[in-house]
Design a protein around this motif. Structure first.
Motif, PDB file in Angstrom:
ATOM      1  N   CYS A 238     106.224  24.140  18.537  1.00 57.98           N
ATOM      2  CA  CYS A 238     105.327  24.409  19.468  1.00 57.98           C
ATOM      3  C   CYS A 238     104.699  23.051  19.603  1.00 57.98           C
ATOM      4  O   CYS A 238     104.682  21.995  19.054  1.00 57.98           O
ATOM      5  CB  CYS A 238     104.212  25.156  18.875  1.00 57.98           C
ATOM      6  N   GLU A 239     104.018  23.042  20.813  1.00 63.21           N
ATOM      7  CA  GLU A 239     103.322  21.956  21.498  1.00 63.21           C
ATOM      8  C   GLU A 239     101.718  22.356  21.803  1.00 63.21           C
ATOM      9  O   GLU A 239     101.674  23.377  22.606  1.00 63.21           O
ATOM     10  CB  GLU A 239     103.903  21.214  22.764  1.00 63.21           C
ATOM     11  N   VAL A 240     100.686  21.850  21.098  1.00 59.18           N
ATOM     12  CA  VAL A 240      99.344  22.339  21.284  1.00 59.18           C
ATOM     13  C   VAL A 240      98.625  21.349  22.122  1.00 59.18           C
ATOM     14  O   VAL A 240      98.604  20.021  21.947  1.00 59.18           O
ATOM     15  CB  VAL A 240      98.827  22.588  19.935  1.00 59.18           C
ATOM     16  N   TRP A 241      98.094  21.870  23.236  1.00 57.65           N
ATOM     17  CA  TRP A 241      97.407  21.070  24.230  1.00 57.65           C
ATOM     18  C   TRP A 241      95.902  21.660  24.300  1.00 57.65           C
ATOM     19  O   TRP A 241      95.594  22.853  24.062  1.00 57.65           O
ATOM     20  CB  TRP A 241      97.721  21.492  25.508  1.00 57.65           C
ATOM     21  N   LEU A 242      94.878  20.821  23.997  1.00 54.90           N
ATOM     22  CA  LEU A 242      93.294  20.999  24.049  1.00 54.90           C
ATOM     23  C   LEU A 242      93.052  20.792  25.847  1.00 54.90           C
ATOM     24  O   LEU A 242      93.414  19.822  26.298  1.00 54.90           O
ATOM     25  CB  LEU A 242      92.757  20.002  23.339  1.00 54.90           C
ATOM     26  N   VAL A 243      92.630  21.753  26.287  1.00 53.68           N
ATOM     27  CA  VAL A 243      92.385  21.761  27.708  1.00 53.68           C
ATOM     28  C   VAL A 243      91.018  22.054  27.817  1.00 53.68           C
ATOM     29  O   VAL A 243      90.268  23.223  28.054  1.00 53.68           O
ATOM     30  CB  VAL A 243      93.251  23.037  28.235  1.00 53.68           C
ATOM     31  N   PRO A 244      90.203  20.850  28.338  1.00 56.89           N
ATOM     32  CA  PRO A 244      88.775  20.944  28.838  1.00 56.89           C
ATOM     33  C   PRO A 244      88.703  21.513  29.934  1.00 56.89           C
ATOM     34  O   PRO A 244      89.526  21.349  30.892  1.00 56.89           O
ATOM     35  CB  PRO A 244      88.476  19.657  28.832  1.00 56.89           C
ATOM     36  N   HIS A 245      87.591  22.432  30.640  1.00 57.02           N
ATOM     37  CA  HIS A 245      87.386  22.823  31.752  1.00 57.02           C
ATOM     38  C   HIS A 245      86.036  22.669  32.341  1.00 57.02           C
ATOM     39  O   HIS A 245      85.786  22.905  33.457  1.00 57.02           O
ATOM     40  CB  HIS A 245      87.820  24.365  32.013  1.00 57.02           C
ATOM     41  N   VAL A 246      85.220  22.060  31.606  1.00 57.56           N
ATOM     42  CA  VAL A 246      83.884  21.627  32.005  1.00 57.56           C
ATOM     43  C   VAL A 246      83.922  20.192  31.553  1.00 57.56           C
ATOM     44  O   VAL A 246      84.033  19.815  30.364  1.00 57.56           O
ATOM     45  CB  VAL A 246      82.589  22.240  31.466  1.00 57.56           C
ATOM     46  N   LEU A 247      84.033  19.082  32.487  1.00 58.00           N
ATOM     47  CA  LEU A 247      84.178  17.715  32.202  1.00 58.00           C
ATOM     48  C   LEU A 247      82.940  16.882  32.744  1.00 58.00           C
ATOM     49  O   LEU A 247      82.890  16.604  33.965  1.00 58.00           O
ATOM     50  CB  LEU A 247      85.298  17.207  32.833  1.00 58.00           C
ATOM     51  N   THR A 248      81.810  16.744  31.993  1.00 56.40           N
ATOM     52  CA  THR A 248      80.677  16.240  32.344  1.00 56.40           C
ATOM     53  C   THR A 248      80.056  15.356  31.356  1.00 56.40           C
ATOM     54  O   THR A 248      80.152  15.357  30.297  1.00 56.40           O
ATOM     55  CB  THR A 248      79.685  17.306  32.768  1.00 56.40           C
ATOM     56  N   THR A 249      79.748  13.876  31.979  1.00 59.16           N
ATOM     57  CA  THR A 249      79.029  13.283  31.019  1.00 59.16           C
ATOM     58  C   THR A 249      77.517  13.233  31.267  1.00 59.16           C
ATOM     59  O   THR A 249      76.609  12.692  30.383  1.00 59.16           O
ATOM     60  CB  THR A 249      79.364  11.649  31.506  1.00 59.16           C
ATOM     61  N   SER A 250      76.983  13.911  32.435  1.00 57.71           N
ATOM     62  CA  SER A 250      75.540  14.129  32.537  1.00 57.71           C
ATOM     63  C   SER A 250      74.814  15.251  31.704  1.00 57.71           C
ATOM     64  O   SER A 250      73.843  14.926  31.391  1.00 57.71           O
ATOM     65  CB  SER A 250      75.482  14.533  33.990  1.00 57.71           C
ATOM     66  N   PHE A 251      75.800  16.054  31.039  1.00 61.61           N
ATOM     67  CA  PHE A 251      75.164  17.140  30.412  1.00 61.61           C
ATOM     68  C   PHE A 251      76.067  17.205  29.232  1.00 61.61           C
ATOM     69  O   PHE A 251      76.903  18.114  29.145  1.00 61.61           O
ATOM     70  CB  PHE A 251      75.061  18.532  31.156  1.00 61.61           C
ATOM     71  N   PRO A 252      75.921  16.384  28.171  1.00 61.61           N
ATOM     72  CA  PRO A 252      76.769  16.401  26.989  1.00 61.61           C
ATOM     73  C   PRO A 252      76.858  17.600  26.199  1.00 61.61           C
ATOM     74  O   PRO A 252      78.068  17.923  25.797  1.00 61.61           O
ATOM     75  CB  PRO A 252      76.152  15.137  26.091  1.00 61.61           C
ATOM     76  N   ILE A 253      75.876  18.591  26.377  1.00 62.98           N
ATOM     77  CA  ILE A 253      76.036  19.749  25.544  1.00 62.98           C
ATOM     78  C   ILE A 253      77.153  20.891  26.232  1.00 62.98           C
ATOM     79  O   ILE A 253      77.596  21.743  25.506  1.00 62.98           O
ATOM     80  CB  ILE A 253      74.477  20.667  25.441  1.00 62.98           C
ATOM     81  N   GLU A 254      77.311  20.607  27.341  1.00 66.36           N
ATOM     82  CA  GLU A 254      78.119  21.430  28.037  1.00 66.36           C
ATOM     83  C   GLU A 254      79.714  20.825  28.058  1.00 66.36           C
ATOM     84  O   GLU A 254      80.608  21.440  28.427  1.00 66.36           O
ATOM     85  CB  GLU A 254      77.692  21.693  29.748  1.00 66.36           C
ATOM     86  N   ASP A 255      79.639  19.650  27.812  1.00 66.55           N
ATOM     87  CA  ASP A 255      80.925  18.864  27.978  1.00 66.55           C
ATOM     88  C   ASP A 255      81.871  19.184  27.062  1.00 66.55           C
ATOM     89  O   ASP A 255      82.043  19.222  25.811  1.00 66.55           O
ATOM     90  CB  ASP A 255      80.825  17.297  28.137  1.00 66.55           C
ATOM     91  N   ASP A 256      83.260  19.681  27.615  1.00 62.40           N
ATOM     92  CA  ASP A 256      84.179  20.298  26.807  1.00 62.40           C
ATOM     93  C   ASP A 256      85.027  19.108  26.125  1.00 62.40           C
ATOM     94  O   ASP A 256      85.804  19.004  25.208  1.00 62.40           O
ATOM     95  CB  ASP A 256      85.256  21.043  27.532  1.00 62.40           C
ATOM     96  N   VAL A 257      85.045  17.710  26.988  1.00 62.82           N
ATOM     97  CA  VAL A 257      86.316  16.940  26.764  1.00 62.82           C
ATOM     98  C   VAL A 257      85.555  16.160  25.505  1.00 62.82           C
ATOM     99  O   VAL A 257      86.463  15.765  24.557  1.00 62.82           O
ATOM    100  CB  VAL A 257      86.101  15.838  27.726  1.00 62.82           C
ATOM    101  N   ASN A 258      84.472  15.929  25.018  1.00 61.45           N
ATOM    102  CA  ASN A 258      83.866  15.242  24.115  1.00 61.45           C
ATOM    103  C   ASN A 258      84.413  16.008  22.744  1.00 61.45           C
ATOM    104  O   ASN A 258      84.934  15.412  21.764  1.00 61.45           O
ATOM    105  CB  ASN A 258      82.385  15.102  24.014  1.00 61.45           C
ATOM    106  N   VAL A 259      84.098  17.441  22.776  1.00 61.91           N
ATOM    107  CA  VAL A 259      84.696  18.219  21.931  1.00 61.91           C
ATOM    108  C   VAL A 259      85.988  18.092  21.413  1.00 61.91           C
ATOM    109  O   VAL A 259      86.563  18.043  20.231  1.00 61.91           O
ATOM    110  CB  VAL A 259      83.892  19.625  21.960  1.00 61.91           C
TER     111      VAL A 259
END
Length: 392
Positions: A238-259
């Motif tokens: 298996c190949e596991v991918w983490l897939v962000p769908h909210v990509l924002t630096t303006s609102f860190p609490i919403e950002d999927d990328v950082n997590v």
């Protein structure tokens, strides 16, 4: 040429869910305009971000920001820009016509709609989740506004049930989320491994806007996410991918990328999806997965509508209502289930991918029938407006 106002849409949002609604809505209206034999151009009203899905398109204008303060003091040109439109489609960012996100968001939703009505422009509520409205006052205000709309479309049975209960269903119709029409291109297969996509919601991981389990989850979402990664990263082939769908630096609490970056440090075997520049690009990537799960609803819709077996992880009734309308029962309810129950469900679904794939195919047939009705309504509406036969 008709000028179409798209309220609570965005062609620049870092939240690709809101962007998916906008891209898909424009695709649907363009098809309806061809049927109606009219030409259209768009003016977008909503939140702005750092992207631009339609860069250089002369038929798509980014309208003024909808500022509650500026509207109330008479300093906004939003009313003037609305007055120049022939019709306004309001999609409420999918689920913002509610009060679960706080009173200030609810209030700007109401005021922005009232401006359209005061300018005597046809106001169409495009397919969205209506409610919940926890406050009796908010419920009365919202219902009063909806009574004055030209037409109401909802994307799920729970929202339509709300309209029926409040005597608002006469001029309403249940269809489905417009993002099922979001264009995409399936990537070529580059590996024999089973590709598993995991969309992690930064908002849920951080406890909501309050940081204190704002959405009343029954699960510990960070622990649930790590448990799922524990399971999938151990499976050979298996190949596991983490897939962000909210990509924002303006609102860190919403950002999927950082997590996702934090999680990748804990699980080096997992891969991080590229930084998507548009919703269509995100859907194209997701369409290359063999199995998908996530807590961002439009990431799940991207999977479902491209034929990928998916387990949505619901944190609000917008999930339950929408996937129930597609006769799709494979859903983990993060407001009801325990961590262990959801992990068990996900693994059972992973091992039954062909069964889920068949259910997805049948669900997409339902979605297409529903959106054809929406498209036909728009074609008829544009015909009436171009012939100046619409009465408010």
């Amino acid at each position: 040429m008709l000028k179409i106002g798209l309220l609570w849409h965005s062609t620049t949002s870092d939240n690709l869910g809101v962007g998916a609604l906008t891209e898909a809505q424009i695709s649907i209206i363009n098809k309806a305009a061809v049927q109606a034999g009219v030409e259209v151009e768009y003016r977008i009203f909503g939140t702005n971000g750092n992207k631009d899905y339609f860069e250089g398109n002369p038929l798509i204008e980014r309208g003024t920001n909808v500022s509650l303060k500026r509207i109330l003091i008479g300093a906004s040109d939003y009313p003037k820009k609305i007055r120049e439109c022939d019709v306004v489609f309001d999609i409420g960012e999918g689920d913002s016509f509610a009060d679960i996100y706080g009173f200030s968001r609810f209030l700007i939703q109401i005021v922005s709609k009232l401006v359209v009505l005061f300018q005597r422009k046809p106001l169409i509520l495009s397919p969205q989740t209506i409610g919940p409205f926890e406050s009796r006052f908010n419920l009365k205000v919202a219902n009063n506004v909806m009574q004055r709309c030209t037409k109401i479309f909802v994307r799920d049975g729970l929202s339509f049930g709300y309209l029926q209960k409040n005597n608002l269903s006469v001029n309403a119709e249940e269809v489905i989320d417009v993002a099922f029409r979001l264009p995409f291109q399936r990537p070529s297969r580059d590996s024999s491994k089973v590709k598993i996509g995991l969309n992690v919601s930064g908002l849920l991981y951080n406890g909501g806007y309050t940081g204190k389990n704002q959405f009343g989850l029954s699960v510990n979402y960070p622990e649930l996410t790590r448990s799922l990664l524990d399971q999938f990263t151990r499976i050979e082939g298996c190949e596991v991918w983490l897939v962000p769908h909210v990509l924002t630096t303006s609102f860190p609490i919403e950002d999927d990328v950082n997590v996702c970056v934090q999680l990748q440090e804990l699980y080096p075997a997992a891969k991080l999806a590229p930084s998507f520049s548009s919703p269509s690009q995100a859907k194209s990537f997701i369409s290359g997965m063999d199995f998908f799960l996530g807590a961002r609803m439009h990431a799940c819709i991207a999977a479902f509508s491209s034929g990928v077996p998916v387990v949505p992880l619901a944190y609000s009734r917008k999930f339950n209502g929408l996937f129930s309308a597609l006769d799709y029962p494979y859903l983990g309810d993060c407001k009801v289930n325990t961590n262990e129950q959801i992990v068990g469900l996900v693994m059972d679904c992973f091992n039954s991918r062909e069964q889920l794939k068949f259910a997805v195919e049948e669900g997409n047939k339902i979605a297409e029938k529903k959106l054809l009705r929406y498209e036909q309504y728009i074609a008829e509406l544009l015909t009436r407006i171009s012939n100046k036969k619409i009465v408010l």
